[in-house]
Design a protein around this motif. Structure first.
Motif, PDB file in Angstrom:
ATOM      1  N   GLY A 233     -17.486  -6.641  18.291  1.00 23.17           N
ATOM      2  CA  GLY A 233     -16.705  -7.383  17.310  1.00 23.17           C
ATOM      3  C   GLY A 233     -16.844  -6.826  15.912  1.00 23.17           C
ATOM      4  O   GLY A 233     -17.559  -5.838  15.686  1.00 23.17           O
ATOM      5  N   ARG A 234     -16.183  -7.489  14.988  1.00 20.18           N
ATOM      6  CA  ARG A 234     -16.090  -6.970  13.629  1.00 20.18           C
ATOM      7  C   ARG A 234     -16.305  -8.117  12.644  1.00 20.18           C
ATOM      8  O   ARG A 234     -15.797  -9.224  12.848  1.00 20.18           O
ATOM      9  CB  ARG A 234     -14.684  -6.380  13.475  1.00 20.18           C
ATOM     10  N   ILE A 235     -17.077  -7.817  11.629  1.00 19.01           N
ATOM     11  CA  ILE A 235     -17.305  -8.817  10.578  1.00 19.01           C
ATOM     12  C   ILE A 235     -16.829  -8.212   9.256  1.00 19.01           C
ATOM     13  O   ILE A 235     -17.262  -7.121   8.879  1.00 19.01           O
ATOM     14  CB  ILE A 235     -18.803  -9.185  10.479  1.00 19.01           C
ATOM     15  N   VAL A 236     -15.929  -8.922   8.591  1.00 17.76           N
ATOM     16  CA  VAL A 236     -15.397  -8.426   7.323  1.00 17.76           C
ATOM     17  C   VAL A 236     -15.718  -9.447   6.235  1.00 17.76           C
ATOM     18  O   VAL A 236     -15.410 -10.629   6.372  1.00 17.76           O
ATOM     19  CB  VAL A 236     -13.865  -8.212   7.409  1.00 17.76           C
ATOM     20  N   VAL A 237     -16.384  -8.962   5.187  1.00 23.28           N
ATOM     21  CA  VAL A 237     -16.754  -9.838   4.078  1.00 23.28           C
ATOM     22  C   VAL A 237     -16.030  -9.366   2.832  1.00 23.28           C
ATOM     23  O   VAL A 237     -16.226  -8.223   2.397  1.00 23.28           O
ATOM     24  CB  VAL A 237     -18.286  -9.807   3.832  1.00 23.28           C
ATOM     25  N   ASN A 238     -15.189 -10.221   2.289  1.00 22.64           N
ATOM     26  CA  ASN A 238     -14.460  -9.892   1.043  1.00 22.64           C
ATOM     27  C   ASN A 238     -13.749  -8.538   1.163  1.00 22.64           C
ATOM     28  O   ASN A 238     -13.759  -7.735   0.234  1.00 22.64           O
ATOM     29  CB  ASN A 238     -15.453  -9.886  -0.119  1.00 22.64           C
ATOM     30  N   GLY A 239     -13.210  -8.263   2.315  1.00 21.13           N
ATOM     31  CA  GLY A 239     -12.470  -7.019   2.533  1.00 21.13           C
ATOM     32  C   GLY A 239     -13.322  -5.843   2.951  1.00 21.13           C
ATOM     33  O   GLY A 239     -12.808  -4.753   3.207  1.00 21.13           O
ATOM     34  N   HIS A 240     -14.639  -6.021   3.009  1.00 24.65           N
ATOM     35  CA  HIS A 240     -15.528  -4.910   3.375  1.00 24.65           C
ATOM     36  C   HIS A 240     -16.054  -5.114   4.791  1.00 24.65           C
ATOM     37  O   HIS A 240     -16.626  -6.170   5.094  1.00 24.65           O
ATOM     38  CB  HIS A 240     -16.723  -4.823   2.421  1.00 24.65           C
ATOM     39  N   ASP A 241     -15.869  -4.096   5.613  1.00 20.42           N
ATOM     40  CA  ASP A 241     -16.379  -4.167   6.983  1.00 20.42           C
ATOM     41  C   ASP A 241     -17.907  -4.049   6.940  1.00 20.42           C
ATOM     42  O   ASP A 241     -18.443  -3.087   6.384  1.00 20.42           O
ATOM     43  CB  ASP A 241     -15.783  -3.009   7.808  1.00 20.42           C
ATOM     44  N   LEU A 242     -18.576  -5.017   7.526  1.00 26.29           N
ATOM     45  CA  LEU A 242     -20.046  -5.040   7.444  1.00 26.29           C
ATOM     46  C   LEU A 242     -20.682  -3.838   8.139  1.00 26.29           C
ATOM     47  O   LEU A 242     -21.718  -3.339   7.706  1.00 26.29           O
ATOM     48  CB  LEU A 242     -20.581  -6.343   8.079  1.00 26.29           C
ATOM     49  N   ALA A 243     -20.033  -3.360   9.196  1.00 24.80           N
ATOM     50  CA  ALA A 243     -20.628  -2.234   9.939  1.00 24.80           C
ATOM     51  C   ALA A 243     -20.472  -0.925   9.179  1.00 24.80           C
ATOM     52  O   ALA A 243     -21.408  -0.127   9.096  1.00 24.80           O
ATOM     53  CB  ALA A 243     -19.986  -2.128  11.314  1.00 24.80           C
ATOM     54  N   SER A 244     -19.284  -0.702   8.595  1.00 26.84           N
ATOM     55  CA  SER A 244     -19.048   0.600   7.960  1.00 26.84           C
ATOM     56  C   SER A 244     -19.420   0.606   6.478  1.00 26.84           C
ATOM     57  O   SER A 244     -19.699   1.665   5.923  1.00 26.84           O
ATOM     58  CB  SER A 244     -17.584   1.012   8.134  1.00 26.84           C
ATOM     59  N   ASP A 245     -19.413  -0.545   5.847  1.00 22.01           N
ATOM     60  CA  ASP A 245     -19.726  -0.581   4.413  1.00 22.01           C
ATOM     61  C   ASP A 245     -20.658  -1.765   4.120  1.00 22.01           C
ATOM     62  O   ASP A 245     -20.294  -2.708   3.403  1.00 22.01           O
ATOM     63  CB  ASP A 245     -18.409  -0.721   3.627  1.00 22.01           C
ATOM     64  N   PRO A 246     -21.871  -1.703   4.685  1.00 19.98           N
ATOM     65  CA  PRO A 246     -22.747  -2.882   4.584  1.00 19.98           C
ATOM     66  C   PRO A 246     -23.148  -3.231   3.156  1.00 19.98           C
ATOM     67  O   PRO A 246     -23.295  -4.410   2.821  1.00 19.98           O
ATOM     68  CB  PRO A 246     -23.974  -2.489   5.417  1.00 19.98           C
ATOM     69  N   ILE A 247     -23.303  -2.217   2.322  1.00 14.36           N
ATOM     70  CA  ILE A 247     -23.794  -2.502   0.963  1.00 14.36           C
ATOM     71  C   ILE A 247     -22.740  -3.287   0.182  1.00 14.36           C
ATOM     72  O   ILE A 247     -23.043  -4.296  -0.474  1.00 14.36           O
ATOM     73  CB  ILE A 247     -24.161  -1.188   0.228  1.00 14.36           C
ATOM     74  N   ALA A 248     -21.482  -2.832   0.258  1.00 16.98           N
ATOM     75  CA  ALA A 248     -20.418  -3.543  -0.457  1.00 16.98           C
ATOM     76  C   ALA A 248     -20.267  -4.957   0.099  1.00 16.98           C
ATOM     77  O   ALA A 248     -20.061  -5.921  -0.662  1.00 16.98           O
ATOM     78  CB  ALA A 248     -19.105  -2.775  -0.316  1.00 16.98           C
ATOM     79  N   ALA A 249     -20.379  -5.095   1.415  1.00 13.09           N
ATOM     80  CA  ALA A 249     -20.253  -6.427   2.019  1.00 13.09           C
ATOM     81  C   ALA A 249     -21.394  -7.329   1.533  1.00 13.09           C
ATOM     82  O   ALA A 249     -21.156  -8.476   1.133  1.00 13.09           O
ATOM     83  CB  ALA A 249     -20.291  -6.300   3.540  1.00 13.09           C
ATOM     84  N   LYS A 250     -22.597  -6.784   1.512  1.00 13.15           N
ATOM     85  CA  LYS A 250     -23.741  -7.605   1.099  1.00 13.15           C
ATOM     86  C   LYS A 250     -23.671  -7.964  -0.384  1.00 13.15           C
ATOM     87  O   LYS A 250     -24.179  -9.005  -0.798  1.00 13.15           O
ATOM     88  CB  LYS A 250     -25.050  -6.860   1.399  1.00 13.15           C
ATOM     89  N   ARG A 251     -23.065  -7.078  -1.182  1.00 17.30           N
ATOM     90  CA  ARG A 251     -22.916  -7.378  -2.599  1.00 17.30           C
ATOM     91  C   ARG A 251     -22.080  -8.634  -2.828  1.00 17.30           C
ATOM     92  O   ARG A 251     -22.201  -9.294  -3.856  1.00 17.30           O
ATOM     93  CB  ARG A 251     -22.218  -6.214  -3.311  1.00 17.30           C
ATOM     94  N   SER A 252     -21.210  -8.931  -1.873  1.00 18.57           N
ATOM     95  CA  SER A 252     -20.314 -10.087  -2.031  1.00 18.57           C
ATOM     96  C   SER A 252     -20.970 -11.387  -1.571  1.00 18.57           C
ATOM     97  O   SER A 252     -20.375 -12.448  -1.685  1.00 18.57           O
ATOM     98  CB  SER A 252     -19.048  -9.861  -1.193  1.00 18.57           C
ATOM     99  N   ILE A 253     -22.174 -11.263  -1.032  1.00 16.24           N
ATOM    100  CA  ILE A 253     -22.803 -12.450  -0.435  1.00 16.24           C
ATOM    101  C   ILE A 253     -24.003 -12.913  -1.260  1.00 16.24           C
ATOM    102  O   ILE A 253     -24.772 -12.121  -1.767  1.00 16.24           O
ATOM    103  CB  ILE A 253     -23.301 -12.099   0.998  1.00 16.24           C
ATOM    104  N   GLY A 254     -24.130 -14.219  -1.341  1.00 15.41           N
ATOM    105  CA  GLY A 254     -25.379 -14.822  -1.805  1.00 15.41           C
ATOM    106  C   GLY A 254     -25.883 -15.662  -0.659  1.00 15.41           C
ATOM    107  O   GLY A 254     -25.146 -16.501  -0.138  1.00 15.41           O
ATOM    108  N   PHE A 255     -27.108 -15.445  -0.220  1.00 18.12           N
ATOM    109  CA  PHE A 255     -27.569 -16.078   1.022  1.00 18.12           C
ATOM    110  C   PHE A 255     -28.843 -16.893   0.780  1.00 18.12           C
ATOM    111  O   PHE A 255     -29.781 -16.422   0.157  1.00 18.12           O
ATOM    112  CB  PHE A 255     -27.849 -14.979   2.061  1.00 18.12           C
ATOM    113  N   VAL A 256     -28.818 -18.108   1.284  1.00 18.62           N
ATOM    114  CA  VAL A 256     -30.036 -18.938   1.259  1.00 18.62           C
ATOM    115  C   VAL A 256     -30.381 -19.301   2.706  1.00 18.62           C
ATOM    116  O   VAL A 256     -29.647 -20.044   3.345  1.00 18.62           O
ATOM    117  CB  VAL A 256     -29.821 -20.229   0.430  1.00 18.62           C
ATOM    118  N   PRO A 257     -31.473 -18.765   3.223  1.00 19.43           N
ATOM    119  CA  PRO A 257     -31.834 -19.084   4.614  1.00 19.43           C
ATOM    120  C   PRO A 257     -32.385 -20.505   4.735  1.00 19.43           C
ATOM    121  O   PRO A 257     -32.666 -21.152   3.715  1.00 19.43           O
ATOM    122  CB  PRO A 257     -32.913 -18.054   4.938  1.00 19.43           C
TER     123      PRO A 257
END
Lengths: 560, 248
Positions: free
Chosen positions: B58-82
């Motif tokens: 499968g594929r995960i896209v965050v704010n237009g960035h594919d998490l598999a191919s561009d993880p850094i850009a995808a992670k930049r769009s996220i703020g995460f609280v576990p």
């Protein structure tokens, strides 16, 4: 509130990990902000300073001797080579455990992975933290060595410049090799459902490989008396430099870079060293990007049950609370690679050191040759074996950290309807199952290969079990006095635990005292007395521990 | 803002998928509640989205960035609280926040302004210079939340944010989620507290046994179930049908 201005993220990450790893922030907070426990650093410095100064003076004097000996054979830079080789091999050996802990067993990975950081940045920052510690140790060893050499050789500015470059480059290669091994090992074992077991086995096997490497190094240098070895090597035209160079060339490059810093040869060697270090770092960077994250994620994933329908026997036999807690104690220890790799290493290391030389050379070259039965009078071997059992119990750190290892899970055992006497007894049984099996696993192959008498081995194991168990009870009580419960990384619960260090010291002191008693008994030619003495010592210690547990343990247990 | 296409995850040694062919889209500017019984696959999904687990398919896209191919850009769009923030215990709160600020490239003045705002709101200003190990669970949660919001992430992800919080802190958390969405961002959170989801969420998704079994606004869910006037609790129980535990 002082908010930092923006800094390079890699630098920030490095500084943050450094502060966390060495407790710098905590120290600053307690000593300067809260002004609490201000005596602690003074005690630490006062305790360590004499040992450090003595060590540095020893290196200074030893360097002079090596310089003079080397001068006779036209190789005064033997001292430089010796230092470079020593810190490189130590870096490789201890570095492996440091990096595997930092890379894969640290508790911050859940926090770091979701951050927008490249794998190599996380890997690099963590390696830099380990490297910083290595630089600190190297500074203490190499400063007196290089300073003394420089003074004796009348070295100039080129030597100083070369020394600075060598200082920073020297630990890079061994630590990079250790890191590459750690990354590859974890990538391989994390693919398996039996990750923890494979990590443990892989780590212990690596210890054997490293011991084997050192044995091979030693045998490649010759055998017998060290002075003879040195004489042989120095008298040859190519000397020690080439012999060692075959095994670990970077230490030779480092030594020659400094020794010939006034010529092109020196700078060429410096170039080799820097280039090799750079290449190793590049390989690590490549692996960091390609393999590290996958290995890490696979490790963080954990494993689930097979999901296959399995018949579970609900009519399992019930056990006594003592056996249940004992079983939990041993299982929790051996199933956590953070505990087990650090605690069980001695059970592999000592037998490996005894056995490996036998495969390459005759028994004459084995440092453990004295243990061959035909050279020992009766009962001495069993006495020595008993002391080995006792010492290893202290070295394994299992009883000495028995409450510390509970950490934040201590509530579970506290909430059980058991008295502290019962808990200590159960934990001693649990720890000693591991320790005794570990001792036997090491001792039996050595006994077979060295032709020890089975009766000596049985007697030694019996006495050793009694002595070690009595000591384990004392160490468990000692840990109860002030357990180190505030940890996140399990490695810290055993490796950074003062109770474990004190426990080891107690083991050494007790072993030394009983060893001296044995020695005196041998001198009196009353060999039959040795097992009786050891039996009496075990019973006396056991009774004393029983008394102390009854008297103090309930109060200590309430106080936690 | 967040798109999951056919995302599947099976843990090693398990015989069933923890997350099974999950398709989900979280739109910009909405608060999306991710619900499900214990072991339904909520945390597994969230851990895949933030990069803590690798999806098998499968594929995960965050704010237009594919998490598999561009993880850094995808992670930049996220703020995460576990759910249980695992913060460095031997650092002070401020040192932790400065690390996050540097990693996300938040400049000094902006950082100060935002920290003043959030730390004041969470009443952490006087405690932020203390070691994290001295913080209560709620304080750690608030510190992690401050860190996650420091770079004003377009996608704010929270795993069980209400667990262990006192009513006042829980209220604050809800306010912050609303405030974040009003600024044009998106919130995606998992919860067991159905009242919170009902009050707060623009849309909810219900996952059970690794599969998304319902997704939409409350009205859409009611219409789909044919129970007008039904509350989320009833819908949830009906949809998940007291299913057994599953791998998370």
């Amino acid at each position: 509130m002082r908010v930092a201005t923006m800094r390079n993220r890699l630098w920030t990450l490095y500084l943050t990990l450094l502060k966390d790893h060495y407790g710098l922030s905590a120290a600053k907070y307690y000593y300067f902000k809260k002004r609490q426990r201000t005596w602690e650093p003074l005690v630490i410095v006062a305790g360590l300073a004499p040992a450090v100064v003595m060590g540095m003076v020893f290196v200074w004097n030893f360097t002079e001797k090596l310089f003079m000996a080397g001068l006779t054979f036209g190789q005064p830079h033997l001292a430089l080579l010796n230092g470079a080789l020593m810190v490189s091999l130590a870096g490789l050996f201890f570095g492996f455990f440091s990096v595997i802990t930092a890379f894969f067993f640290s508790s911050d990975l859940d926090m770091l992975v979701p951050l927008p950081l490249y794998s190599w940045e996380v890997l690099g920052a963590k390696l830099a933290v380990v490297l910083t510690g290595q630089y600190g140790i190297n500074l203490l060893i190499l400063t007196p060595l290089w300073a003394r050499y420089g003074l004796l050789a009348g070295a100039g500015a080129g030597y100083i410049l070369s020394a600075i470059v060598v200082f920073f480059a020297l630990p890079l290669l061994p630590l990079s090799i250790a890191s590459v091994l750690a990354v590859l090992l974890m990538r391989a074992v994390n693919l398996s459902r039996h990750k923890d077991k494979l990590t443990l086995v892989g780590g212990l096997l690596l210890v054997v490989v490293m011991v084997g490497f050192q044995v091979w190094l030693q045998s490649s240098l010759g055998s017998g008396d060290p002075e003879v070895v040195m004489e042989q090597l120095l008298s040859r035209a190519d000397g020690l430099i080439r012999a060692v160079g075959r095994v670990f060339p970077p230490s030779v490059w480092a030594a020659q870079a400094m020794a010939y810093s006034h010529t092109g040869v020196g700078w060429l060697n410096l170039l080799y060293l820097v280039a090799a270090s750079g290449a190793a770092l590049f390989v690590l960077y490549y692996l960091g990007e390609k393999v590290f994250l996958q290995g890490l994620l696979a490790g963080m994933e954990g494993t689930k049950g097979s999901g296959r329908a399995r018949k579970v026997s609900l009519s399992a036999q019930s056990r006594s609370p003592l056996l249940a807690v004992a079983s939990m104690e041993s299982k929790l220890f051996v199933r956590d690679p953070g505990f087990a790799l650090n605690g069980l290493i001695g059970y592999v290391l000592l037998p490996a050191m005894a056995l490996l030389p036998m495969f390459g050379q005759s028994l004459e070259n084995n440092p453990f040759e004295l243990l061959a039965l035909d050279q020992l009078p009766p009962f001495v071997l069993s006495g020595g074996l008993a002391l080995y059992f006792m010492f290893m119990t202290a070295m394994s750190m299992i009883p000495a950290t028995t409450f510390s290892r509970e950490g934040k899970y201590l509530w579970q055992i506290r909430s059980l309807p058991l008295s502290i006497e019962q808990i200590i007894a159960a934990k001693v049984v649990g720890s000693q199952v591991v320790n005794i099996i570990g001792c036997l696993v090491g001792a039996v192959p050595v006994a077979i290969l060295m032709g020890w008498s089975i009766w000596e081995v049985l007697l030694g194991s019996f006495l050793g079990t009694l002595l070690a168990s009595a000591l384990a009870g004392f160490l468990a009580l000692f840990d109860l006095r002030k357990p180190m419960l505030d940890w996140v990384n399990p490695v810290k619960a055993v490796k950074s635990n003062l109770n474990a260090v004190v426990g080891l010291l107690i083991g050494v002191i007790l072993g030394f005292a009983l060893g001296m008693l044995m020695f005196a008994t041998i001198g009196l030619e009353l060999l039959w007395l040795i097992p009786i003495e050891l039996l009496a010592a075990a019973l006396a210690l056991g009774l004393a521990v029983r008394f102390m547990v009854r008297k103090w343990a309930p109060g200590l247990w309430k106080r936690i | 803002m967040l798109k999951l296409e056919g995302v599947t995850k099976r843990y090693k040694g398990a015989s069933v998928n923890a997350v099974d062919n999950l398709d989900l889209e979280v739109r910009p500017g909405e608060i999306f509640g991710f619900l499900g019984p214990n072991g339904a696959g909520k945390t597994t999904t969230i851990r895949m989205v933030v990069g803590l687990l690798a999806a098998d398919r499968g594929r995960i896209v965050v704010n237009g960035h594919d998490l598999a191919s561009d993880p850094i850009a995808a992670k930049r769009s996220i703020g995460f609280v576990p759910d249980n923030p695992n913060l460095y215990p031997k650092l002070t709160g401020l040192e932790y926040l400065n690390l996050i600020g540097d990693v996300y490239g938040v400049d000094g003045p902006t950082r100060k302004r935002r920290l003043d705002h959030y730390l004041g709101m969470f009443e952490l200003t006087s405690a932020v210079g203390d070691l994290v190990q001295s913080f209560s669970r709620g304080m750690k949660q608030k510190l992690a939340l401050t860190g996650a919001l420091l770079h004003e992430p377009p996608l704010f992800i929270l795993d069980e944010p209400m667990v262990g919080l006192d009513p006042r802190s829980a209220h604050l958390f809800k306010s912050i989620m609303r405030e974040h969405v009003h600024q044009g961002n998106t919130v995606f959170f998992s919860t067991h507290v159905l009242e919170v989801a009902e009050q707060l969420c623009d849309r909810v998704g219900i996952i059970n046994k690794g599969q998304l079994i319902a997704c939409g606004t409350m009205d859409e869910l009611r219409r789909a179930s044919g129970r007008a006037g039904s509350n989320l609790e009833k819908l949830f129980l009906e949809l998940t049908d007291a299913g057994g535990d599953h791998e998370e």
